[in-house]
Design an enzyme around this catalytic site. Structure first.
Site, short mmCIF file in Angstrom:
data_model
loop_
_atom_site.label_atom_id
_atom_site.label_comp_id
_atom_site.label_asym_id
_atom_site.label_seq_id
_atom_site.Cartn_x
_atom_site.Cartn_y
_atom_site.Cartn_z
N ASP A 24 -7.86 -3.38 -5.24
CA ASP A 24 -6.99 -1.54 -4.40
C ASP A 24 -5.80 -1.33 -5.33
O ASP A 24 -5.51 -0.55 -5.03
CB ASP A 24 -7.13 -2.52 -3.03
CG ASP A 24 -8.30 -3.12 -2.28
OD1 ASP A 24 -8.61 -3.53 -3.21
OD2 ASP A 24 -8.23 -3.15 -1.25
N ASP A 38 0.64 -1.36 0.26
CA ASP A 38 -0.11 0.19 0.05
C ASP A 38 0.84 1.55 0.25
O ASP A 38 0.32 1.97 0.24
CB ASP A 38 -1.29 0.05 1.12
CG ASP A 38 -2.30 -0.62 1.28
OD1 ASP A 38 -3.10 -0.98 -0.26
OD2 ASP A 38 -2.97 -2.06 1.55
N1 GLY Z 1 -7.30 -1.39 0.32
C1 GLY Z 1 -7.98 -1.39 1.83
C2 GLY Z 1 -9.77 -1.43 1.76
O1 GLY Z 1 -10.45 -0.68 0.93
O2 GLY Z 1 -10.56 -1.64 2.46
#
Ligand code: GLY
Length: 406
Positions: free
Chosen positions: A168, A109
């Site tokens: 994501d 992330d």
């Molecule tokens: N990237 C984690 C979420 O959207 O919960």
């Protein structure tokens, strides 16, 4: 008679579009955001970052949590709108708390963390140290790329997933594009386009919706599993996942001008728009029980009825963060399209933003642990973070309004 007809037309127009001009909506939201987030800044411990407000208490996390960049990012957006030097100072302090992130061994992330904080800081101030962090963050992300799979890896390998890639992580490609813009080094865009092309090929269903997580075989690049870990069940459309997909492909079109990405963003939009409730803010999963397109509890991968907290007749929870992400993407997509299509995307963004700026979603001063938006959902399936503010909801809400009012 003419007067009556004109008044009726005016009434219908304002009740459809809202009578408050959107620049006034933005002014009102940024005023509230400045008050709320300043108070949140004042209550945030030196070594922590704000995450949410749950069971009457603020929850803070370490600088290495996936959401750590969003609070500094929201402060940068408030600074962008207000030009208030006091807010800039707060944004700088919160951004610099993330310095150590580059030393971490693993983090998929890193794009969310570094681009929202240092990336915005660099864009708004030209601070060279922030620029170096963007490049270092992009380099870190590149180390997670496997050319056989064609994607950067999301979570660590486990018994469940050999080489997991979540939708994501389309969002992380923005830091690669940023690093390319800064350095001119093509490797960043090669990895970004490979990840986007592989996702485009494998993550989507016929109807334009997407799965959440795919597990790849890292030796062959074959897809082993397609799942929806944070949604209702594997075949369902987790709304934040759809939002990441819409935003991710819109952003990749911005960065490459490859028409395939624009087409994909439009396909996702065509799936999302008819699924949205009247007020525009999505339910946490478009197929959750109680929604218009609900799957029943016997759907493959659905939670066991006794483990599922939602009961017939309960209101279906919305996810304001998914709405905010979608609104930001729809505003941008409207700028890449023309005529009725462009107007449709802008109108959808406007509807979502007006609802989010209403008392139903936007906190009063001092409420909501000093976050801005109420009613977000982290993972309802596991009853984790349900009906709470989310720091990324605030971030994308402010971003969407800035883009809308540009
Ligand atoms: N990237 C984690 C979420 O959207 O919960």
């Amino acid at each position: 008679m003419l007067y009556f007809l004109l008044s009726l037309a005016l009434l219908l127009t304002t009740s459809c579009t809202g009578s408050e001009p959107m620049d006034k909506v933005a002014e009102r939201v940024f005023e509230r955001a400045q008050v709320q987030l300043t108070a949140l800044y004042n209550s945030t411990p030196e070594d922590k970052m704000p995450v949410t407000f749950e069971n009457g208490k603020n929850k803070f996390g370490k600088f290495n949590g996936w959401t750590s960049g969003f609070f500094p990012g929201s402060l940068w957006y408030i600074y962008e709108y207000t030009k208030d030097p006091a807010i800039r100072e707060m944004a700088e302090k919160q951004t610099e708390k993330l310095d150590g992130i580059i030393e971490l061994k693993t983090h998929h992330d890193i794009g969310f963390q570094v681009n929202s904080s240092f990336g915005n800081g660099y864009r708004l101030t030209g601070n060279e140290a922030y620029k170096d962090m963007v490049i270092a963050g992009a380099d870190k992300l590149c180390t997670r790329f496997n050319p056989t799979v064609g994607c950067t890896r999301s979570w660590e390998p486990s018994k469940k997933w050999q080489y997991p890639v979540i939708i994501d992580n389309m969002m992380n490609l923005e830091i690669l594009a940023n690093a390319y813009r800064i350095t001119g080094d093509k490797k960043y865009m090669e990895i970004a386009t490979s990840h986007a092309n592989t996702t485009l090929k494998n993550h989507f269903r016929e109807d334009g919706s997407c799965f959440h997580v795919l597990s790849y075989d890292e030796a062959t690049g074959e897809v082993i599993k397609k799942q929806t870990h944070q949604g209702f069940c594997d075949a369902s459309a987790w709304s934040r996942g759809q939002a990441w997909a819409l935003y991710g492909f819109t952003m990749m079109y911005r960065e490459t001008k490859d028409p395939a990405y624009l087409e994909q963003a439009k396909k996702v939009a065509a799936f999302i728009i008819p699924m949205l409730p009247k007020d525009g803010v999505p339910e946490w999963d478009f197929n959750a029980p109680g929604t218009k397109h609900a799957f029943d509890m016997s759907a493959k991968g659905a939670p066991k009825a006794e483990d599922y907290h939602w009961r017939k007749g309960d209101p279906v929870l919305r996810d304001s963060s998914a709405g905010a992400i979608m609104a930001s993407a729809f505003v941008e997509l409207s700028g890449y399209t023309t005529g009725k299509e462009s107007a449709k995307y802008r109108k959808t963004a406007e509807k979502i933003l007006r609802t989010l700026a209403s008392p139903e979603y936007m906190a009063e001063e001092g409420e909501n642990g000093n976050f801005l938006l109420k009613h977000g959902v982290t993972n309802l399936h596991r009853w984790d973070g349900v009906d709470i503010p989310l720091t990324y909801g605030d971030y994308y809400f402010l971003e969407a309004l800035l883009k809308f009012c540009k």
